[in-house]
Design a protein around this motif. Structure first.
Motif, PDB file in Angstrom:
ATOM      1  N   GLY A   5       0.793  -1.218   0.000  1.00  0.00           N
ATOM      2  CA  GLY A   5       0.000   0.000   0.000  1.00  0.00           C
ATOM      3  C   GLY A   5       0.828   1.272   0.000  1.00  0.00           C
ATOM      4  N   ARG A   6       2.155   1.133   0.062  1.00  0.00           N
ATOM      5  CA  ARG A   6       3.011   2.319   0.027  1.00  0.00           C
ATOM      6  C   ARG A   6       2.836   3.022  -1.318  1.00  0.00           C
ATOM      7  NH1 ARG A   6       8.743   0.121   1.743  1.00  0.00           N
ATOM      8  NH2 ARG A   6       9.291   2.137   0.874  1.00  0.00           N
ATOM      9  N   PRO A   7       2.908   4.337  -1.339  1.00  0.00           N
ATOM     10  CA  PRO A   7       2.643   5.092  -2.577  1.00  0.00           C
ATOM     11  C   PRO A   7       3.447   4.619  -3.786  1.00  0.00           C
ATOM     12  CG  PRO A   7       2.840   6.590  -0.726  1.00  0.00           C
ATOM     13  CD  PRO A   7       3.193   5.221  -0.208  1.00  0.00           C
ATOM     14  N   GLU A   8       4.693   4.278  -3.590  1.00  0.00           N
ATOM     15  CA  GLU A   8       5.516   3.866  -4.736  1.00  0.00           C
ATOM     16  C   GLU A   8       5.151   2.479  -5.259  1.00  0.00           C
ATOM     17  OE1 GLU A   8       7.988   2.833  -1.029  1.00  0.00           O
ATOM     18  OE2 GLU A   8       6.702   4.483  -1.662  1.00  0.00           O
ATOM     19  N   ARG A   9       4.333   1.750  -4.517  1.00  0.00           N
ATOM     20  CA  ARG A   9       3.908   0.419  -4.966  1.00  0.00           C
ATOM     21  C   ARG A   9       2.459   0.394  -5.435  1.00  0.00           C
ATOM     22  NH1 ARG A   9       7.326  -2.835  -0.698  1.00  0.00           N
ATOM     23  NH2 ARG A   9       9.243  -2.928  -1.919  1.00  0.00           N
ATOM     24  N   ARG A  10       1.804   1.528  -5.353  1.00  0.00           N
ATOM     25  CA  ARG A  10       0.431   1.633  -5.849  1.00  0.00           C
ATOM     26  C   ARG A  10       0.459   1.846  -7.352  1.00  0.00           C
ATOM     27  NH1 ARG A  10      -3.365   3.583  -2.053  1.00  0.00           N
ATOM     28  NH2 ARG A  10      -4.835   3.094  -3.708  1.00  0.00           N
ATOM     29  N   LEU A  11      -0.698   1.791  -7.967  1.00  0.00           N
ATOM     30  CA  LEU A  11      -0.799   2.010  -9.404  1.00  0.00           C
ATOM     31  C   LEU A  11      -0.402   3.444  -9.722  1.00  0.00           C
ATOM     32  CD1 LEU A  11      -1.695   0.798 -12.141  1.00  0.00           C
ATOM     33  CD2 LEU A  11      -3.965   1.741 -11.668  1.00  0.00           C
ATOM     34  N   GLY A  12       0.551   3.606 -10.626  1.00  0.00           N
ATOM     35  CA  GLY A  12       1.021   4.937 -10.995  1.00  0.00           C
ATOM     36  C   GLY A  12      -0.016   5.706 -11.795  1.00  0.00           C
ATOM     37  N   HIS A  13       0.134   7.018 -11.812  1.00  0.00           N
ATOM     38  CA  HIS A  13      -0.790   7.896 -12.542  1.00  0.00           C
ATOM     39  C   HIS A  13      -0.498   7.820 -14.039  1.00  0.00           C
ATOM     40  CE1 HIS A  13      -3.251  11.276 -13.670  1.00  0.00           C
ATOM     41  NE2 HIS A  13      -2.208  11.788 -14.293  1.00  0.00           N
ATOM     42  N   ALA A  14      -1.545   7.731 -14.809  1.00  0.00           N
ATOM     43  CA  ALA A  14      -1.412   7.761 -16.267  1.00  0.00           C
ATOM     44  C   ALA A  14      -2.349   8.834 -16.814  1.00  0.00           C
ATOM     45  CB  ALA A  14      -1.761   6.396 -16.863  1.00  0.00           C
ATOM     46  N   ALA A  15      -1.806   9.683 -17.664  1.00  0.00           N
ATOM     47  CA  ALA A  15      -2.591  10.779 -18.241  1.00  0.00           C
ATOM     48  C   ALA A  15      -3.736  10.239 -19.089  1.00  0.00           C
ATOM     49  CB  ALA A  15      -1.691  11.676 -19.084  1.00  0.00           C
ATOM     50  N   GLN A  16      -4.853  10.945 -19.033  1.00  0.00           N
ATOM     51  CA  GLN A  16      -6.010  10.547 -19.833  1.00  0.00           C
ATOM     52  C   GLN A  16      -5.815  10.972 -21.289  1.00  0.00           C
ATOM     53  OE1 GLN A  16      -9.488  12.189 -18.001  1.00  0.00           O
ATOM     54  NE2 GLN A  16      -9.499  10.657 -16.388  1.00  0.00           N
ATOM     55  N   SER A  17      -6.437  10.219 -22.151  1.00  0.00           N
ATOM     56  CA  SER A  17      -6.387  10.545 -23.574  1.00  0.00           C
ATOM     57  C   SER A  17      -7.439  11.598 -23.893  1.00  0.00           C
ATOM     58  CB  SER A  17      -6.651   9.289 -24.410  1.00  0.00           C
ATOM     59  OG  SER A  17      -5.589   8.390 -24.257  1.00  0.00           O
ATOM     60  N   ASP A  18      -7.141  12.383 -24.903  1.00  0.00           N
ATOM     61  CA  ASP A  18      -8.063  13.415 -25.366  1.00  0.00           C
ATOM     62  C   ASP A  18      -8.946  12.790 -26.450  1.00  0.00           C
ATOM     63  OD1 ASP A  18      -9.362  15.527 -26.625  1.00  0.00           O
ATOM     64  OD2 ASP A  18      -7.593  16.825 -26.632  1.00  0.00           O
ATOM     65  N   PRO A  19     -10.255  12.642 -26.183  1.00  0.00           N
ATOM     66  CA  PRO A  19     -11.142  12.003 -27.161  1.00  0.00           C
ATOM     67  C   PRO A  19     -11.093  12.656 -28.540  1.00  0.00           C
ATOM     68  CG  PRO A  19     -12.299  12.353 -25.090  1.00  0.00           C
ATOM     69  CD  PRO A  19     -10.977  13.060 -24.977  1.00  0.00           C
ATOM     70  N   GLU A  20     -10.910  13.960 -28.583  1.00  0.00           N
ATOM     71  CA  GLU A  20     -10.850  14.665 -29.868  1.00  0.00           C
ATOM     72  C   GLU A  20      -9.617  14.240 -30.667  1.00  0.00           C
ATOM     73  OE1 GLU A  20     -10.640  19.258 -31.305  1.00  0.00           O
ATOM     74  OE2 GLU A  20     -11.984  18.790 -29.621  1.00  0.00           O
ATOM     75  N   VAL A  21      -8.490  14.084 -29.979  1.00  0.00           N
ATOM     76  CA  VAL A  21      -7.263  13.631 -30.647  1.00  0.00           C
ATOM     77  C   VAL A  21      -7.410  12.175 -31.073  1.00  0.00           C
ATOM     78  CG1 VAL A  21      -4.797  13.144 -30.306  1.00  0.00           C
ATOM     79  CG2 VAL A  21      -5.774  15.283 -29.446  1.00  0.00           C
ATOM     80  N   VAL A  22      -7.915  11.348 -30.169  1.00  0.00           N
ATOM     81  CA  VAL A  22      -8.057   9.916 -30.457  1.00  0.00           C
ATOM     82  C   VAL A  22      -8.968   9.682 -31.657  1.00  0.00           C
ATOM     83  CG1 VAL A  22      -8.860   7.700 -29.529  1.00  0.00           C
ATOM     84  CG2 VAL A  22      -7.546   9.255 -28.073  1.00  0.00           C
ATOM     85  N   SER A  23     -10.021  10.480 -31.789  1.00  0.00           N
ATOM     86  CA  SER A  23     -10.955  10.294 -32.905  1.00  0.00           C
ATOM     87  C   SER A  23     -10.300  10.538 -34.264  1.00  0.00           C
ATOM     88  CB  SER A  23     -12.172  11.205 -32.739  1.00  0.00           C
ATOM     89  OG  SER A  23     -11.807  12.565 -32.931  1.00  0.00           O
ATOM     90  N   GLN A  24      -9.168  11.237 -34.290  1.00  0.00           N
ATOM     91  CA  GLN A  24      -8.476  11.520 -35.547  1.00  0.00           C
ATOM     92  C   GLN A  24      -7.415  10.462 -35.892  1.00  0.00           C
ATOM     93  OE1 GLN A  24      -7.080  15.633 -35.744  1.00  0.00           O
ATOM     94  NE2 GLN A  24      -8.558  16.146 -34.157  1.00  0.00           N
ATOM     95  N   LEU A  25      -7.194   9.532 -34.982  1.00  0.00           N
ATOM     96  CA  LEU A  25      -6.167   8.511 -35.196  1.00  0.00           C
ATOM     97  C   LEU A  25      -6.698   7.365 -36.045  1.00  0.00           C
ATOM     98  CD1 LEU A  25      -4.716   8.279 -31.557  1.00  0.00           C
ATOM     99  CD2 LEU A  25      -3.895   9.674 -33.470  1.00  0.00           C
ATOM    100  N   PRO A  26      -5.788   6.596 -36.642  1.00  0.00           N
ATOM    101  CA  PRO A  26      -6.216   5.408 -37.388  1.00  0.00           C
ATOM    102  C   PRO A  26      -6.965   4.431 -36.462  1.00  0.00           C
ATOM    103  CG  PRO A  26      -3.909   5.906 -37.823  1.00  0.00           C
ATOM    104  CD  PRO A  26      -4.349   6.803 -36.708  1.00  0.00           C
ATOM    105  N   PRO A  27      -7.870   3.626 -36.997  1.00  0.00           N
ATOM    106  CA  PRO A  27      -8.670   2.709 -36.174  1.00  0.00           C
ATOM    107  C   PRO A  27      -7.849   1.787 -35.266  1.00  0.00           C
ATOM    108  CG  PRO A  27      -9.546   2.786 -38.400  1.00  0.00           C
ATOM    109  CD  PRO A  27      -8.266   3.573 -38.410  1.00  0.00           C
ATOM    110  N   ALA A  28      -6.729   1.278 -35.745  1.00  0.00           N
ATOM    111  CA  ALA A  28      -5.913   0.383 -34.907  1.00  0.00           C
ATOM    112  C   ALA A  28      -5.354   1.135 -33.698  1.00  0.00           C
ATOM    113  CB  ALA A  28      -4.777  -0.225 -35.723  1.00  0.00           C
ATOM    114  N   ALA A  29      -4.939   2.375 -33.891  1.00  0.00           N
ATOM    115  CA  ALA A  29      -4.427   3.187 -32.779  1.00  0.00           C
ATOM    116  C   ALA A  29      -5.558   3.500 -31.798  1.00  0.00           C
ATOM    117  CB  ALA A  29      -3.797   4.474 -33.309  1.00  0.00           C
ATOM    118  N   GLN A  30      -6.739   3.812 -32.328  1.00  0.00           N
ATOM    119  CA  GLN A  30      -7.890   4.082 -31.459  1.00  0.00           C
ATOM    120  C   GLN A  30      -8.202   2.868 -30.581  1.00  0.00           C
ATOM    121  OE1 GLN A  30     -11.356   5.494 -33.560  1.00  0.00           O
ATOM    122  NE2 GLN A  30     -10.169   6.976 -34.733  1.00  0.00           N
ATOM    123  N   ARG A  31      -8.140   1.677 -31.176  1.00  0.00           N
ATOM    124  CA  ARG A  31      -8.438   0.460 -30.432  1.00  0.00           C
ATOM    125  C   ARG A  31      -7.422   0.237 -29.314  1.00  0.00           C
ATOM    126  NH1 ARG A  31      -6.691  -4.220 -30.872  1.00  0.00           N
ATOM    127  NH2 ARG A  31      -5.828  -4.104 -32.964  1.00  0.00           N
TER     128      ARG A  31
END
Length: 164
Positions: free
Chosen positions: A91-117
């Motif tokens: 439960g120590r902070p360094e062993r918890r799940l690290g933060h991951a930035a969220q994707s921007d739906p507007e950017v993702v919608s412009q990507l090729p289908p395989a990248a979107q998946r």
């Protein structure tokens, strides 16, 4: 009035079988992402508008970051199960799940289908693991008498092996 075993039953959902299943899923997704972004995606990326190409690069890094945080968390859970790490130190902070930035739906919608998946798959897997991480550490689970006994036996065996 809350049941003192509610948090223990939440934690019990994180079983070795679940960890192995998630680990397999994460490793398959990592391999798929590596193959796509290193090979197939290069051709698709080169055909994109320069602004979208930057978004493609950013999203590929986000996918990779999500997967690496997931794998690190799952390896910590494995270490807890095998007794290499005490549950309390998981439960120590360094062993918890690290933060991951969220994707921007507007950017993702412009990507090729395989990248979107791949973006969607990594986001979904990260969200599932994040729920497990949060449920496992929101409250201290009620100690399991069987796990407590196993822990004492393991400590005694280690002491005996060291000659204490």
């Amino acid at each position: 009035m809350s049941d003192p075993f509610d948090s223990a039953s939440d934690r019990a959902r994180i079983t070795p079988r679940l960890i192995e299943s998630l680990y397999t899923e994460a490793m398959l997704l990592a391999d798929e992402a590596r193959t796509y972004f290193d090979q197939e995606g290069r051709d698709e990326r080169s055909q994109l508008d320069p602004f979208v190409r930057v978004g493609f690069a950013c999203e590929s890094l986000k996918v990779t970051t999500r997967i690496m945080h997931i794998v690190a968390w799952l390896l910590t859970q494995r270490a807890v199960e095998t007794g290499e790490i005490l549950p309390s130190s998981a439960g120590r902070p360094e062993r918890r799940l690290g933060h991951a930035a969220q994707s921007d739906p507007e950017v993702v919608s412009q990507l090729p289908p395989a990248a979107q998946r791949l973006v969607t798959s990594s986001t979904d897997l990260y969200a599932r693991v994040k729920r497990l991480d949060e449920e496992g550490f929101d409250e201290a689970p009620a100690p399991s008498p069987a796990r407590a006994l196993m822990g004492r036996l393991e400590r005694d065996l280690r002491r005996t092996a060291r000659g204490d």
